[in-house]
Each structure stands twice: as C-alpha cells, then as structure tokens.
Write an enzyme that holds these catalytic residues in place. Structure first.
Site, PDB file in Angstrom:
ATOM      1  N   HIS A  63     -13.023   2.460   1.185  1.00  0.00           N
ATOM      2  CA  HIS A  63     -12.970   1.444   2.259  1.00  0.00           C
ATOM      3  C   HIS A  63     -13.635   0.145   1.810  1.00  0.00           C
ATOM      4  O   HIS A  63     -14.099  -0.635   2.651  1.00  0.00           O
ATOM      5  CB  HIS A  63     -13.687   1.912   3.547  1.00  0.00           C
ATOM      6  CG  HIS A  63     -12.962   2.980   4.298  1.00  0.00           C
ATOM      7  ND1 HIS A  63     -13.628   3.945   5.023  1.00  0.00           N
ATOM      8  CD2 HIS A  63     -11.654   3.238   4.454  1.00  0.00           C
ATOM      9  CE1 HIS A  63     -12.747   4.754   5.583  1.00  0.00           C
ATOM     10  NE2 HIS A  63     -11.534   4.344   5.246  1.00  0.00           N
ATOM     11  N   ARG A  83      -2.775  -2.306  -3.059  1.00  0.00           N
ATOM     12  CA  ARG A  83      -4.005  -1.578  -2.724  1.00  0.00           C
ATOM     13  C   ARG A  83      -4.026  -0.299  -3.570  1.00  0.00           C
ATOM     14  O   ARG A  83      -3.059   0.467  -3.568  1.00  0.00           O
ATOM     15  CB  ARG A  83      -4.013  -1.196  -1.253  1.00  0.00           C
ATOM     16  CG  ARG A  83      -5.237  -0.382  -0.915  1.00  0.00           C
ATOM     17  CD  ARG A  83      -5.059   0.450   0.319  1.00  0.00           C
ATOM     18  NE  ARG A  83      -6.243   1.255   0.554  1.00  0.00           N
ATOM     19  CZ  ARG A  83      -6.208   2.419   1.154  1.00  0.00           C
ATOM     20  NH1 ARG A  83      -5.070   2.935   1.562  1.00  0.00           N
ATOM     21  NH2 ARG A  83      -7.320   3.085   1.350  1.00  0.00           N
ATOM     22  N   HIS A 111     -17.109   1.503   9.397  1.00  0.00           N
ATOM     23  CA  HIS A 111     -15.643   1.469   9.502  1.00  0.00           C
ATOM     24  C   HIS A 111     -15.224   2.801  10.118  1.00  0.00           C
ATOM     25  O   HIS A 111     -15.333   3.847   9.488  1.00  0.00           O
ATOM     26  CB  HIS A 111     -15.015   1.283   8.113  1.00  0.00           C
ATOM     27  CG  HIS A 111     -13.518   1.344   8.139  1.00  0.00           C
ATOM     28  ND1 HIS A 111     -12.712   0.246   7.926  1.00  0.00           N
ATOM     29  CD2 HIS A 111     -12.666   2.370   8.397  1.00  0.00           C
ATOM     30  CE1 HIS A 111     -11.450   0.592   8.054  1.00  0.00           C
ATOM     31  NE2 HIS A 111     -11.392   1.876   8.331  1.00  0.00           N
ATOM     32  N   LEU A 112     -14.769   2.751  11.371  1.00  0.00           N
ATOM     33  CA  LEU A 112     -14.482   3.978  12.107  1.00  0.00           C
ATOM     34  C   LEU A 112     -13.020   4.042  12.489  1.00  0.00           C
ATOM     35  O   LEU A 112     -12.590   3.417  13.462  1.00  0.00           O
ATOM     36  CB  LEU A 112     -15.348   4.037  13.376  1.00  0.00           C
ATOM     37  CG  LEU A 112     -16.846   3.745  13.188  1.00  0.00           C
ATOM     38  CD1 LEU A 112     -17.555   3.713  14.524  1.00  0.00           C
ATOM     39  CD2 LEU A 112     -17.467   4.776  12.257  1.00  0.00           C
ATOM     40  N   ARG A 138      -9.077   8.561  21.298  1.00  0.00           N
ATOM     41  CA  ARG A 138      -8.696   8.261  22.693  1.00  0.00           C
ATOM     42  C   ARG A 138      -8.455   9.546  23.474  1.00  0.00           C
ATOM     43  O   ARG A 138      -8.899   9.703  24.613  1.00  0.00           O
ATOM     44  CB  ARG A 138      -7.417   7.408  22.719  1.00  0.00           C
ATOM     45  CG  ARG A 138      -7.678   5.952  22.587  1.00  0.00           C
ATOM     46  CD  ARG A 138      -6.408   5.234  22.300  1.00  0.00           C
ATOM     47  NE  ARG A 138      -5.799   5.750  21.069  1.00  0.00           N
ATOM     48  CZ  ARG A 138      -4.870   5.126  20.374  1.00  0.00           C
ATOM     49  NH1 ARG A 138      -4.423   3.978  20.785  1.00  0.00           N
ATOM     50  NH2 ARG A 138      -4.373   5.648  19.261  1.00  0.00           N
ATOM     51  N   LYS A 159       3.206   0.717   3.177  1.00  0.00           N
ATOM     52  CA  LYS A 159       2.830  -0.338   4.121  1.00  0.00           C
ATOM     53  C   LYS A 159       2.970  -1.653   3.383  1.00  0.00           C
ATOM     54  O   LYS A 159       2.562  -1.741   2.216  1.00  0.00           O
ATOM     55  CB  LYS A 159       1.369  -0.186   4.530  1.00  0.00           C
ATOM     56  CG  LYS A 159       1.139   0.706   5.699  1.00  0.00           C
ATOM     57  CD  LYS A 159      -0.297   0.484   6.167  1.00  0.00           C
ATOM     58  CE  LYS A 159      -0.772   1.625   7.006  1.00  0.00           C
ATOM     59  NZ  LYS A 159      -2.216   1.722   7.064  1.00  0.00           N
ATOM     60  N   ARG A 201     -11.236  15.060   8.598  1.00  0.00           N
ATOM     61  CA  ARG A 201     -12.120  15.414   7.474  1.00  0.00           C
ATOM     62  C   ARG A 201     -13.512  15.764   7.995  1.00  0.00           C
ATOM     63  O   ARG A 201     -14.019  15.094   8.896  1.00  0.00           O
ATOM     64  CB  ARG A 201     -12.231  14.246   6.489  1.00  0.00           C
ATOM     65  CG  ARG A 201     -11.026  14.130   5.581  1.00  0.00           C
ATOM     66  CD  ARG A 201     -11.112  12.883   4.718  1.00  0.00           C
ATOM     67  NE  ARG A 201     -10.087  11.935   5.094  1.00  0.00           N
ATOM     68  CZ  ARG A 201     -10.087  10.652   4.759  1.00  0.00           C
ATOM     69  NH1 ARG A 201     -11.062  10.151   4.050  1.00  0.00           N
ATOM     70  NH2 ARG A 201      -9.105   9.863   5.140  1.00  0.00           N
ATOM     71  N   GLU A 214      -7.837  -5.652   5.999  1.00  0.00           N
ATOM     72  CA  GLU A 214      -7.771  -5.239   4.601  1.00  0.00           C
ATOM     73  C   GLU A 214      -6.665  -5.977   3.857  1.00  0.00           C
ATOM     74  O   GLU A 214      -6.829  -6.376   2.712  1.00  0.00           O
ATOM     75  CB  GLU A 214      -7.581  -3.721   4.518  1.00  0.00           C
ATOM     76  CG  GLU A 214      -8.854  -2.995   4.943  1.00  0.00           C
ATOM     77  CD  GLU A 214      -8.678  -1.497   5.111  1.00  0.00           C
ATOM     78  OE1 GLU A 214      -8.153  -1.092   6.164  1.00  0.00           O
ATOM     79  OE2 GLU A 214      -9.048  -0.753   4.201  1.00  0.00           O
ATOM     80  N   GLY A 240      -9.939   7.687   8.995  1.00  0.00           N
ATOM     81  CA  GLY A 240     -10.934   7.868   7.935  1.00  0.00           C
ATOM     82  C   GLY A 240     -12.107   6.963   8.289  1.00  0.00           C
ATOM     83  O   GLY A 240     -11.888   5.864   8.776  1.00  0.00           O
ATOM     84  N   ASN A 263       0.867  -1.177   0.000  1.00  0.00           N
ATOM     85  CA  ASN A 263       0.000   0.000   0.000  1.00  0.00           C
ATOM     86  C   ASN A 263       0.906   1.230   0.000  1.00  0.00           C
ATOM     87  O   ASN A 263       1.469   1.593   1.034  1.00  0.00           O
ATOM     88  CB  ASN A 263      -0.878  -0.045   1.250  1.00  0.00           C
ATOM     89  CG  ASN A 263      -1.799   1.158   1.351  1.00  0.00           C
ATOM     90  OD1 ASN A 263      -1.804   2.031   0.486  1.00  0.00           O
ATOM     91  ND2 ASN A 263      -2.574   1.203   2.423  1.00  0.00           N
TER      92      ASN A 263
HETATM   93  P1  AMP Z   1      -7.410   3.468  12.418  1.00  0.00           P
HETATM   94  O1  AMP Z   1      -7.336   4.592  11.414  1.00  0.00           O
HETATM   95  O2  AMP Z   1      -8.365   2.391  12.025  1.00  0.00           O
HETATM   96  O3  AMP Z   1      -6.065   2.953  12.829  1.00  0.00           O
HETATM   97  O4  AMP Z   1      -8.041   4.110  13.754  1.00  0.00           O
HETATM   98  C1  AMP Z   1      -7.440   5.177  14.419  1.00  0.00           C
HETATM   99  C2  AMP Z   1      -8.414   5.735  15.429  1.00  0.00           C
HETATM  100  O5  AMP Z   1      -8.782   4.699  16.366  1.00  0.00           O
HETATM  101  C3  AMP Z   1      -7.852   6.874  16.249  1.00  0.00           C
HETATM  102  O6  AMP Z   1      -8.816   7.917  16.330  1.00  0.00           O
HETATM  103  C4  AMP Z   1      -7.684   6.258  17.629  1.00  0.00           C
HETATM  104  O7  AMP Z   1      -7.831   7.188  18.646  1.00  0.00           O
HETATM  105  C5  AMP Z   1      -8.841   5.283  17.644  1.00  0.00           C
HETATM  106  N1  AMP Z   1      -8.694   4.319  18.736  1.00  0.00           N
HETATM  107  C6  AMP Z   1      -7.789   3.339  18.882  1.00  0.00           C
HETATM  108  N2  AMP Z   1      -7.968   2.714  20.080  1.00  0.00           N
HETATM  109  C7  AMP Z   1      -9.023   3.322  20.688  1.00  0.00           C
HETATM  110  C8  AMP Z   1      -9.701   3.165  21.937  1.00  0.00           C
HETATM  111  N3  AMP Z   1      -9.336   2.238  22.801  1.00  0.00           N
HETATM  112  N4  AMP Z   1     -10.738   3.983  22.209  1.00  0.00           N
HETATM  113  C9  AMP Z   1     -11.120   4.933  21.349  1.00  0.00           C
HETATM  114  N5  AMP Z   1     -10.522   5.152  20.174  1.00  0.00           N
HETATM  115  C10 AMP Z   1      -9.478   4.360  19.837  1.00  0.00           C
END
Ligand code: AMP
Length: 402
Positions: free
Chosen positions: A171, A83, A198-199, A275, A16, A231, A375, A202, A9
């Site tokens: 996604h 990707r 998917h949170l 977090r 990656k 975003r 993914e 992005g 990627n």
């Molecule tokens: P990703 O782009 O899928 O790697 O997700 C990143 C997002 O996941 C960031 O906003 C992190 O703060 C959030 N995240 C990871 N662990 C936690 C958690 N335990 N509680 C809340 N958000 C988290």
C-alpha cells in the site's frame, strides 16, 4: 486534455485502468474483468463522466488492453504507469527495461498472486506500444526507507541474506499519497510524524517521519498486520503446526484459510464487507459486533505500536473504503487510543461528507484527517517524474554530444 498518463493495474483475470491528466474531473477509468471467459467485459467511465459497458467475450489481457488503448488513443497518453505490487529491493519507480522486468520476475516468489499478472500486462503493453515510455511503480518502494530494526524478522540471518526474508510492506502508493496530502493540507507541518491507516478490503498502517516510511504493518507478504476483509493479519505462526498436527491440514489449505477465509469474514461468519457488518451489528448480530471490535482494537494497537518509529506524533490519517466512509469505525478506533492526546471531534467526524477530505479533530492534540486515497494519481505522478527525468537526461546527453 493536457498530458496524460495511462495507469494500469493488472490482476490475474482483471485489469484496472485510468487515464490521469492534470484535472481530476477529466479522469477516464474502468475495469476489464472476467478475462478469458465468455463474460469478459469492460465497465467504466468515459470522458465527461459517461458510463461505458462493453462486452469482449473471451478477451485475454492483451486483447482487453488493446481495446482499452484503442478507445483512449485519441487522448495520446504521454506514458504508461504500471502498478506492481512487489519490487523486491527496488526503492523507487523505474522505467521498464529488460533488467527491471527481470527484477520484477525475480520478486515473484514474494508476490506469487500479483507479480505474474503484472508481467502479463507489461508484456502486452510493451508489444502493443513499443514507443511509449513505460514505468513500474511499486507498492513496496515507499517502505524501503524503513530502518533494519523495523524490517528484519528475528529469524536466522541467512534467511534474510540468502533468501530475502524480511518485512517489505505494501500500500506504499496510498500511504505516500495521503501523508503527502496531509502535509499540504495542514500547512507548516512539512517535517513531522504521521500515522496512516489505509482501511479497505486489504488494510495496513504506516508510520511516516519527514515524508519517509519508518514502519508499516504488512510484512514479507500482505498477510501480516491488522485484520482485513478476508485476511487474518497477525496470528501466532505456530498456527501452521497446530493445524497440521491436529487437523492434518496442508500448507495450501492453511494459506487459503488465512488469506481468503479469515479477517472480518472469518470472525463474523457473515461477510468481509464492513457495511454489511455494521448493519448486522445494529440488528444485534453478536459475531458481527465482535468482528468490528477486533478490527478496531487491533488497528488501534497497530497504530500505537508503529508510533514507536516516530519521534513525535503530529497527526493521523484515515483512508481506504472503510477509513474514508465510516465515522463509526473511526470513532471506535480512536476510543482505543486514549493516551496520545488525540481529541476526536464527534461532530466533525459525523458531518464529514463521504468521499471528501477533512480534518476531524478538536484542535488541541495531534491532527486527525480523513483523506480519500488516490493511488492512480500518485502512480501517474511518479511515472511523469521518471519520464521527465529521462527526457532531461537525454537532452543533456544531446547537448554534450554537440
Ligand atoms: P476498498 O477496498 O478501499 O474499496 O474498501 C472496501 C471496504 O470499504 C469494504 O469493506 C466496504 O464495506 C467498506 N466501506 C465502503 N463504504 C463504507 C461505509 N459507508 N461504511 C463502512 N464501510 C464502508
């Protein structure tokens, strides 16, 4: 190690990679970052879970790929899967040929930040490994099953017919993986309607009917839809003329603001990291609390909206860094969806261990699942399917020639 696929990627200054084989425990993965600078390095996990850190000063994409591939050559990958964010109108993973590469290039205006970086990686691996089959797996492909009433914008028709202005969605590999996994885990539900959230940094939502995407929250670009790390998601498009007329802002400044300075970061004026926001909110930071509330409300609203694409809602899946790890965000989001007969089990939701898959509903309404996305695994699987299909075609042609 059994047959493996190297998944790549490429970003503008990073790559990656993951060597995906049949056993997830055997996966080798890492990130080459700061490419082109004195700080260029590779960080990752080698076979057996050992950490790797390697300095590769001033390495460009090609040099970094060469280093990665030399280290992995002993495992003899069967193919390389790239990707690619935007595949334009391509509907499935494709073996990389000059024609497919031209089509990826042609989709560059639709993904100006991503596709040029992917093309650099593709160019480098084609030169370094001319004999390995290489496949492009597109983020947009899964959503090519959306009906026209979901993908067309209500703007003049020629913008679609002559300039490809439509909703594409992104996604796709993640939504495809988790919805497919949900069907496996829930058994007896091969046919049915799923909502997927998917949170991550992005974020997007997707409605899936009988395994096919029927609507999604992202559009022409990954800016449309729900609130993300930096975003904005949906805004009134007139914000452009408002800011231009009242603040004298140009298109680039507005674009940068909507893509890089908005979302959770913009609302909280603190961070794009969920977090950090949850912690700040617990300590009484009102902007952080509002950012979380807007995130969850707009997410619930999007899920409710795209559910119109489904004849029936059988289940909902949370995935991505936030979806997989935050029971708090899941619970808050469900509290805004009281009218779908969902019944979240607070106990199961809170008890679900991080990084594991599990069902978190009470058993009466539609199912609710947390499924860590994969993914890379999905890209490897699609790459294998393309390669196996081509091999089968070659053998048929050889038999016919005899
Ligand atoms: P990703 O782009 O899928 O790697 O997700 C990143 C997002 O996941 C960031 O906003 C992190 O703060 C959030 N995240 C990871 N662990 C936690 C958690 N335990 N509680 C809340 N958000 C988290």
């Amino acid at each position: 190690m059994s047959t493996s696929v190297l998944v790549i990627n490429c970003g503008s200054s990073s790559i990656k990679y993951a060597l995906v084989s049949d056993r997830r425990e055997d996966r080798i993965y890492g990130l080459a970052e700061n490419l082109g600078s004195a700080e260029a390095r590779i960080k990752g996990i080698t076979f057996g879970g050992q950490p790797l850190e390697l300095s590769i000063p001033y390495a460009d994409h090609e040099k970094a790929l060469e280093t990665v591939l030399n280290r992995l050559s002993q495992y003899r990958p069967q193919a390389i899967g790239h990707r690619v964010v935007h595949g334009g109108s391509l509907t499935k993973a494709e073996r990389l040929t000059p024609e497919i590469i031209d089509r990826i290039r042609a989709a560059t205006p639709l993904a100006p930040l991503h596709n040029p970086a992917h093309l650099i990686g593709i160019d480098a691996t084609m030169r370094l490994f001319p004999d390995l089959p290489q496949v492009a797996v597109f983020d947009t492909a899964f959503h090519q099953t959306m009906p026209a009433h979901a993908y067309r914008y209500a703007v003049p028709k020629f913008l679609y017919t002559e300039h490809n202005v439509r909703r594409y969605g992104f996604h796709g590999t993640s939504h495809a993986y988790v919805s497919n996994r949900a069907v496996q885990l829930s058994e007896h539900m091969e046919k049915g309607g799923w909502l997927s959230a998917h949170l991550g940094n992005g974020s997007s939502t997707c409605a899936i009917w009988n395994g096919q995407s029927v609507d999604t929250s992202m559009g022409l670009t990954p800016l449309e839809g729900i609130v993300m790390g930096t975003r904005s998601g949906d805004v009134d498009p007139s914000i452009h003329s408002f800011l231009a007329n009242n603040l004298g802002w140009g298109i680039e400044k507005i674009d940068k603001m909507l893509n890089s300075e908005s979302g959770l970061l913009g609302l909280s004026a603190l961070s794009n990291d969920m977090r950090t926001l949850i912690e700040a909110s617990e300590q009484g930071n009102e902007d952080a609390t509002l950012a979380i509330e807007v995130f969850c409300y707009r997410l619930a609203k999007s899920l409710a909206g795209i559910s119109c694409g489904l004849p029936r809602v059988d289940g909902l899946i949370f995935t991505g860094g936030i979806g997989e790890n935050s029971a708090y965000i899941r619970e808050k989001t469900m509290s805004y969806l009281p009218h779908f007969a969902f019944e979240l089990s607070k106990e199961k939701n809170n008890e679900l261990k991080r990084g594991t898959e599990g069902r978190i509903d009470g058993g009466t309404g539609p199912q609710i699942w947390v499924i860590p996305t994969d993914e890379e695994g999905r890209i490897a699987q699609e790459t294998r399917t393309v390669v196996d299909h081509l091999t089968a075609q070659d053998s048929t042609a050889a038999v016919a020639a005899v």
